[in-house]
Enzyme design. Structure first.
Site, PDB file in Angstrom:
ATOM      1  N   CYS A   2     -38.358 -58.188   2.931  1.00 51.05           N
ATOM      2  CA  CYS A   2     -38.378 -56.723   2.851  1.00 51.05           C
ATOM      3  C   CYS A   2     -39.766 -56.228   3.215  1.00 51.05           C
ATOM      4  CB  CYS A   2     -38.044 -56.282   1.427  1.00 51.05           C
ATOM      5  SG  CYS A   2     -36.552 -57.018   0.793  1.00 51.05           S
ATOM      6  N   TRP A  75     -34.097 -56.082   2.953  1.00 53.15           N
ATOM      7  CA  TRP A  75     -33.230 -57.058   3.620  1.00 53.15           C
ATOM      8  C   TRP A  75     -32.657 -57.860   2.466  1.00 53.15           C
ATOM      9  CZ3 TRP A  75     -33.449 -62.509   3.981  1.00 53.15           C
ATOM     10  CH2 TRP A  75     -32.605 -63.077   4.947  1.00 53.15           C
ATOM     11  N   ASN A 101     -41.235 -57.486  -2.464  1.00 48.14           N
ATOM     12  CA  ASN A 101     -40.747 -58.184  -1.269  1.00 48.14           C
ATOM     13  C   ASN A 101     -40.779 -59.653  -1.634  1.00 48.14           C
ATOM     14  OD1 ASN A 101     -40.293 -59.322   1.273  1.00 48.14           O
ATOM     15  ND2 ASN A 101     -42.493 -59.416   1.651  1.00 48.14           N
ATOM     16  N   GLY A 102     -39.696 -60.382  -1.336  1.00 48.22           N
ATOM     17  CA  GLY A 102     -39.712 -61.823  -1.641  1.00 48.22           C
ATOM     18  C   GLY A 102     -38.542 -62.203  -2.524  1.00 48.22           C
ATOM     19  N   GLU A 481     -34.851 -71.628  23.587  1.00 52.71           N
ATOM     20  CA  GLU A 481     -35.265 -70.240  23.357  1.00 52.71           C
ATOM     21  C   GLU A 481     -34.258 -69.264  23.967  1.00 52.71           C
ATOM     22  OE1 GLU A 481     -37.072 -68.791  21.474  1.00 52.71           O
ATOM     23  OE2 GLU A 481     -37.389 -66.804  22.308  1.00 52.71           O
ATOM     24  N   LYS A 485     -32.171 -66.398  21.916  1.00 49.66           N
ATOM     25  CA  LYS A 485     -32.161 -64.979  22.304  1.00 49.66           C
ATOM     26  C   LYS A 485     -30.736 -64.473  22.449  1.00 49.66           C
ATOM     27  CE  LYS A 485     -35.609 -63.874  21.653  1.00 49.66           C
ATOM     28  NZ  LYS A 485     -36.021 -64.943  20.950  1.00 49.66           N
ATOM     29  N   HIS A 504     -22.256 -86.316  27.151  1.00 48.43           N
ATOM     30  CA  HIS A 504     -21.874 -87.182  26.019  1.00 48.43           C
ATOM     31  C   HIS A 504     -21.162 -86.356  24.942  1.00 48.43           C
ATOM     32  CE1 HIS A 504     -24.171 -90.342  27.853  1.00 48.43           C
ATOM     33  NE2 HIS A 504     -25.279 -89.623  27.824  1.00 48.43           N
TER      34      HIS A 504
END
Ligand code: BG6
Length: 608
Positions: A2, A75, A101-102, A481, A485, A504
């Site tokens: 957050c 969040w 936050n955390g 990467e 994305k 494989h």
């Protein structure tokens, strides 16, 4: 993860400035938001589910009056997104307000203990128990520093917390216990926030904080106290060279688009400093190391993947990329001796997996080195030597220019270490330096030449739900990467793997039109041709990112071929990510997703 923030000022106009900070923390959490401002004995608390822009409009946050205030963008971890779980939270009597936050990992136990002592906890959010834990001790001590120390002793977890009490409305308090937090010094006002970039529109003067520190802020002063014993700590303020302009969209629709284009300037600036003495210490420590673990998460881990190719092949240093959250399991019994280094790569410098790894490795004797984007960040301050990737502020949750500058910095370090160790001759060093200085021009050409083709292919791929990306040698990290994305902003199963591995097993997924993207470096093109034909002959759709390859047209449609400018085995992987970034962006827009703030994600995860 957050975002928390607060202001204590002489004048009663903090709401608008709180929102300037809060909006710039939106990348840290956007499922709910809240503000609590104090005036004349009343704490006005307004909070709800929704992005900060939505909550600002619906609850008229800008109209709040007062000279002290805090805010939080959420969040969700503990407690689903809801009005009651949004932060900030009151204590039992409504005299104190706080936000965190955390993660309070002792949440259930601490909540039970506090409720047994009569505390009325009304939400399922762990931020609320921070307030009650401190209230419990404030009622005894009538002193906020002592109360915070006592409250912290009631809890276990990694967090940062901001609070104020009606009894002392001229003072704002905060504590850093594992999550990022920084003080900003303004004119007759003082700020506290989860990151430095969010306060830059208000001031460039900041005071970095360490874990285990409590701050007491007034409109024109700051004091720092140790959680351990309440002793006072002195620390000078610093001036940031980051600019606030970096983080506004300008004439781009999304931060992501802007930051993809900013790779031209970002790579040019970093290349400019390739021989700077600020890198000397890092180069020296890498040259002395007989092995270096490269630690990262997300895009930073993918950069480590490309970086290990550079360090192994250009610098002659054994480099091993390891997932940030995996190191202390995988290597718990490894004895590093005194020649093993650990290069921690984190653009925010605050990712908890990385900080956990440093806390594990440092006491064992690893030489901790850092590669960060944010000055004053925790990883920087835990490192023996560090370097900035100099990408400027990156607002979009998906990393682009920070990833590219991480890869470029790996190449710069590998060149300097290789030359220092005599693995790279003067002549080869000079020519590699020329290539690095020329890189930003090739980045510019690649961005321009890839844009239209990426838009067109994105339209055709906007309905698919799965695709594969293959890399080989130096481009394996690039494929990883690219897949990250595409996955993170399109919500589809984009897998990445080593090209030779595809046959494989995973090859079975290929059927009519299944897209397989090949990222090919110059020296590997003829080897990869057989991989491409394995997909093409099974009706798959190979899409290739490479410089010119004779005869490729036998296997790949012209419109499925991103021809990037001719460069070299080392430079090509830096260019090759750009078509993938643009493809991911345009696929996301086709799907009606906001690529800057994809669901469920957060820019910096300061939680486990
Ligand atoms: C994730 C971000 O949470 O953290 C990724 O969504 C990022 O974009 C990863 O690459 C690592 O972050 P950092 O700050 O350690 O590079």
């Amino acid at each position: 993860m957050c975002g928390i923030f607060g202001i204590i000022a002489k004048k009663s106009d903090v709401a608008k400035k709180l929102l300037i900070i809060g909006k710039r923390l939106a990348y840290r959490g956007y499922d709910s938001a809240g503000l609590a401002v104090y005036k004349d004995g009343v704490i006005d608390l307004r909070k709800d589910v929704g992005t900060i822009d939505y909550v600002i409009e619906s609850l008229k946050l800008a109209e709040m009056k007062g000279n002290i205030g805090i805010g939080q963008l959420r969040w969700s971890t503990f407690g689903k997104p809801s009005k009651i779980n949004a932060q900030p939270h009151f204590d039992c009597d409504g005299d104190m307000i706080g936000a965190h936050n955390g993660n309070i990992i002792s949440y259930y136990e601490t909540k039970e203990n506090l409720e047994k002592e009569g505390h009325n906890i009304i939400s399922q959010n762990d931020g609320e128990i921070c307030v009650h834990a401190i209230e419990k001790h404030y009622d005894k001590e009538q002193d906020m520093i002592k109360a915070i120390i006592g409250g912290i002793a009631e809890m276990e977890g990694a967090f940062a917390f901001v609070t104020y009490h009606k009894d002392s409305p001229e003072k704002l308090y905060a504590v850093k216990m594992g999550s990022s937090l920084v003080i900003g010094l303004g004119e007759e006002e003082t700020y506290i926030a989860s990151d430095l970039p969010s306060i830059l529109p208000l001031t460039k003067k900041f005071v970095p904080l360490n874990d285990g520190e409590i701050v007491e802020l007034t409109a024109d002063s700051y004091r720092i106290f140790s959680v351990k014993d309440g002793s006072e700590i002195t620390r000078e303020s610093r001036i940031s060279d980051l600019s606030a302009e970096d983080a506004v969209k300008g004439d781009f629709d999304y931060f992501l688009t802007k930051e993809i284009y900013e790779q031209v300037d970002a790579t040019e600036k970093l290349a400019y400093g390739l021989e700077s003495d600020v890198l000397d210490s890092l180069v020296e420590k890498l040259a002395k190391a007989d092995k270096v673990f490269l630690i990262g998460c997300g895009s930073s881990l993918n950069a480590c993947n490309v970086g290990s190719y550079y360090l192994n092949n250009v610098a002659g240093v054994l480099a091993i990329p390891v997932i940030g959250g995996r190191f202390f399991e995988e290597y718990k019994d490894y004895d590093p001796g005194d020649t093993t280094a650990m290069l921690c790569v984190s653009q925010s410098g605050e990712t908890k997996d990385i900080i956990n790894t440093i806390n594990f490795a440092k006491p064992k004797g690893y030489h901790i080195l850092g590669m960060v984007n944010v000055p004053g960040s925790t990883v920087e301050r835990m490192s023996e030597a560090y370097a900035y990737i100099g990408a400027g502020i990156e607002r979009s949750v998906p990393a682009t220019k920070t990833y590219t500058n991480q890869v470029l910095l790996f190449l710069i370090l590998a060149a300097r270490v290789g030359h220092a160790k005599g693995k790279l001759s003067d002549k080869d060093f000079e020519s590699l330096k020329d290539e690095i200085h020329n890189l930003s021009k090739l980045v510019e050409v690649t961005v321009k030449n890839s844009d239209e083709r990426a838009k067109k292919i994105a339209k055709e791929l906007s309905k698919i739900n799965a695709m594969s990306l293959l890399g080989y040698g130096v481009t394996h990290g690039v494929a990883l990467e690219g897949a990250l994305k595409i996955r993170e902003i399109n919500y589809i199963a984009a897998e990445a793997m080593y090209s030779s591995e595809f046959k494989h097993g995973p090859l079975s997924i290929v059927s009519d039109g299944y897209p397989v993207i090949y990222v090919v470096a110059p020296n590997d093109k003829y080897y990869v041709i057989s991989h491409i034909s394995e997909v093409e002959c099974r009706e798959g759709r190979p899409i290739v990112i490479a410089e010119h390859i004779d005869g490729l047209d036998k296997y790949v449609q012209e419109e499925d071929y991103f021809e990037i400018p001719k460069s070299s085995q080392l430079i090509s992987p830096i260019l090759a990510v750009i078509p993938l970034q643009l493809l991911a962006l345009y696929m996301s827009i086709e799907r009606g997703i906001n690529p800057d703030y994809p669901r469920n994600l957060s820019k910096t995860l300061t939680v486990d």
